[in-house]
Design a protein around this motif. Sequence first.
Motif, short mmCIF file in Angstrom:
data_model
loop_
_atom_site.label_atom_id
_atom_site.label_comp_id
_atom_site.label_asym_id
_atom_site.label_seq_id
_atom_site.Cartn_x
_atom_site.Cartn_y
_atom_site.Cartn_z
N TRP A 112 60.09 65.81 -19.24
CA TRP A 112 59.86 64.16 -18.88
C TRP A 112 59.04 64.16 -17.84
O TRP A 112 58.23 63.08 -17.71
CB TRP A 112 61.16 63.82 -18.70
N GLY A 113 59.01 65.05 -16.74
CA GLY A 113 58.03 64.58 -15.51
C GLY A 113 58.23 65.81 -14.60
O GLY A 113 58.79 66.89 -14.95
N GLN A 114 57.53 65.59 -13.44
CA GLN A 114 57.44 66.70 -12.36
C GLN A 114 58.82 66.98 -11.79
O GLN A 114 58.96 68.35 -11.53
CB GLN A 114 56.67 65.92 -11.09
N HIS A 115 59.97 66.13 -11.92
CA HIS A 115 61.00 66.48 -11.21
C HIS A 115 61.70 67.69 -12.10
O HIS A 115 62.19 68.61 -11.79
CB HIS A 115 62.19 65.59 -11.36
N ASP A 116 61.56 67.56 -13.61
CA ASP A 116 62.10 68.50 -14.47
C ASP A 116 61.29 69.84 -14.34
O ASP A 116 61.86 70.71 -14.25
CB ASP A 116 61.86 68.10 -16.13
N LEU A 117 60.06 69.73 -14.22
CA LEU A 117 59.19 70.90 -13.99
C LEU A 117 59.48 71.78 -12.73
O LEU A 117 59.49 72.95 -12.75
CB LEU A 117 57.57 70.33 -13.92
N LYS B 59 62.31 76.40 -10.34
CA LYS B 59 63.60 76.83 -9.33
C LYS B 59 64.23 77.71 -9.92
O LYS B 59 64.85 79.12 -9.45
CB LYS B 59 64.35 75.73 -9.00
N TYR B 60 64.64 77.88 -11.50
CA TYR B 60 65.38 78.76 -11.98
C TYR B 60 64.64 79.82 -12.83
O TYR B 60 65.34 81.07 -13.21
CB TYR B 60 66.21 78.04 -13.32
N PHE B 61 63.27 79.55 -13.29
CA PHE B 61 62.67 80.62 -13.69
C PHE B 61 61.40 81.21 -13.11
O PHE B 61 60.60 80.46 -12.49
CB PHE B 61 62.20 80.06 -15.22
N LYS B 62 61.28 82.26 -13.02
CA LYS B 62 59.87 82.98 -12.41
C LYS B 62 58.85 83.08 -13.48
O LYS B 62 57.64 83.25 -13.04
CB LYS B 62 60.23 84.14 -11.54
N THR B 63 59.35 83.29 -14.75
CA THR B 63 58.07 83.74 -15.66
C THR B 63 58.59 82.78 -17.11
O THR B 63 59.60 82.22 -17.22
CB THR B 63 58.21 85.23 -16.39
N GLY B 64 57.31 82.67 -17.77
CA GLY B 64 57.72 81.78 -18.81
C GLY B 64 57.45 80.30 -18.91
O GLY B 64 57.47 79.41 -19.64
N LEU B 65 56.90 79.98 -17.53
CA LEU B 65 56.72 78.57 -17.26
C LEU B 65 55.33 78.03 -17.98
O LEU B 65 55.26 76.78 -17.96
CB LEU B 65 56.46 78.35 -15.65
N GLU B 66 54.80 78.72 -18.52
CA GLU B 66 53.41 78.45 -19.16
C GLU B 66 53.80 77.60 -20.51
O GLU B 66 53.11 76.65 -20.94
CB GLU B 66 52.46 79.36 -19.49
N LYS B 67 55.08 77.80 -20.90
CA LYS B 67 55.40 77.11 -22.23
C LYS B 67 56.16 75.54 -22.03
O LYS B 67 56.36 74.94 -22.69
CB LYS B 67 56.79 77.94 -23.12
N ILE B 68 56.09 75.25 -20.70
CA ILE B 68 56.48 73.89 -20.40
C ILE B 68 55.31 73.12 -20.06
O ILE B 68 54.53 73.19 -19.19
CB ILE B 68 57.39 73.94 -19.03
N GLN B 69 55.43 71.94 -20.89
CA GLN B 69 54.50 70.71 -20.90
C GLN B 69 55.14 69.44 -20.37
O GLN B 69 55.92 69.38 -21.11
CB GLN B 69 53.71 70.61 -22.23
N VAL B 70 54.57 68.73 -19.39
CA VAL B 70 55.19 67.60 -18.98
C VAL B 70 54.33 66.47 -19.95
O VAL B 70 53.07 66.40 -20.20
CB VAL B 70 54.74 67.10 -17.62
N CYS B 71 55.31 65.82 -20.70
CA CYS B 71 54.86 64.73 -21.76
C CYS B 71 55.56 63.50 -21.31
O CYS B 71 54.87 62.47 -22.02
CB CYS B 71 55.44 65.13 -23.00
N GLY B 72 56.32 63.43 -20.20
CA GLY B 72 56.80 62.04 -20.06
C GLY B 72 58.06 61.69 -20.90
O GLY B 72 58.57 62.32 -21.79
N ASN B 73 58.63 60.35 -20.61
CA ASN B 73 59.74 59.87 -21.23
C ASN B 73 59.32 59.52 -22.78
O ASN B 73 58.51 58.91 -23.02
CB ASN B 73 60.29 58.67 -20.46
N PRO B 74 59.96 60.00 -23.73
CA PRO B 74 59.66 59.68 -25.09
C PRO B 74 59.75 58.40 -25.41
O PRO B 74 59.47 57.73 -26.11
CB PRO B 74 60.40 60.49 -25.97
#
Length: 134
Positions: free
Chosen positions: A109-114, A119-134
């Motif tokens: 949803w936003g920067q906070h979620d990213l 914080k919890y994952f060091k790898t695999g972050l490339e699969k996360i895209q910020v799209c905003g609130n649906p």
Amino acid sequence: MYGNKILIYAFTLRRDVASALLLKRYLENRGAQVVLVTGYNIEFYAKYWRPDAIIINTISKIDYIKQICQRAKIILWPGEGSEDDLSSNARMLSKRKGQFDQLDLILAWGQHDLDLFRKYFKTGLEKIQVCGNP
């Protein structure tokens, strides 16, 4: 995306259906075949329609979807976002072995979620895209 078969799982009627219908129309306008499913018919469509991707909005369905439709890409489109750390998807996924790895795309949803995922994952972050609130 032309010709791809996509399932969109609408978990909560009042919260999820309107945005799921908009996404369905958007994807169909780009050539995809899209079916909106609920808890009552997701298993049937996942097994027999053989979708290329399944968009879910709850992490509780990750293992179930991967079990019944191994070839489909799993996209997490959270029904709620900007949650506090204790109830965030990032924290919950960090405690569920392997579920983060089973996801092909996470729409945050936003920067906070990213930031929580960082914080919890060091790898695999490339699969996360910020799209905003649906």
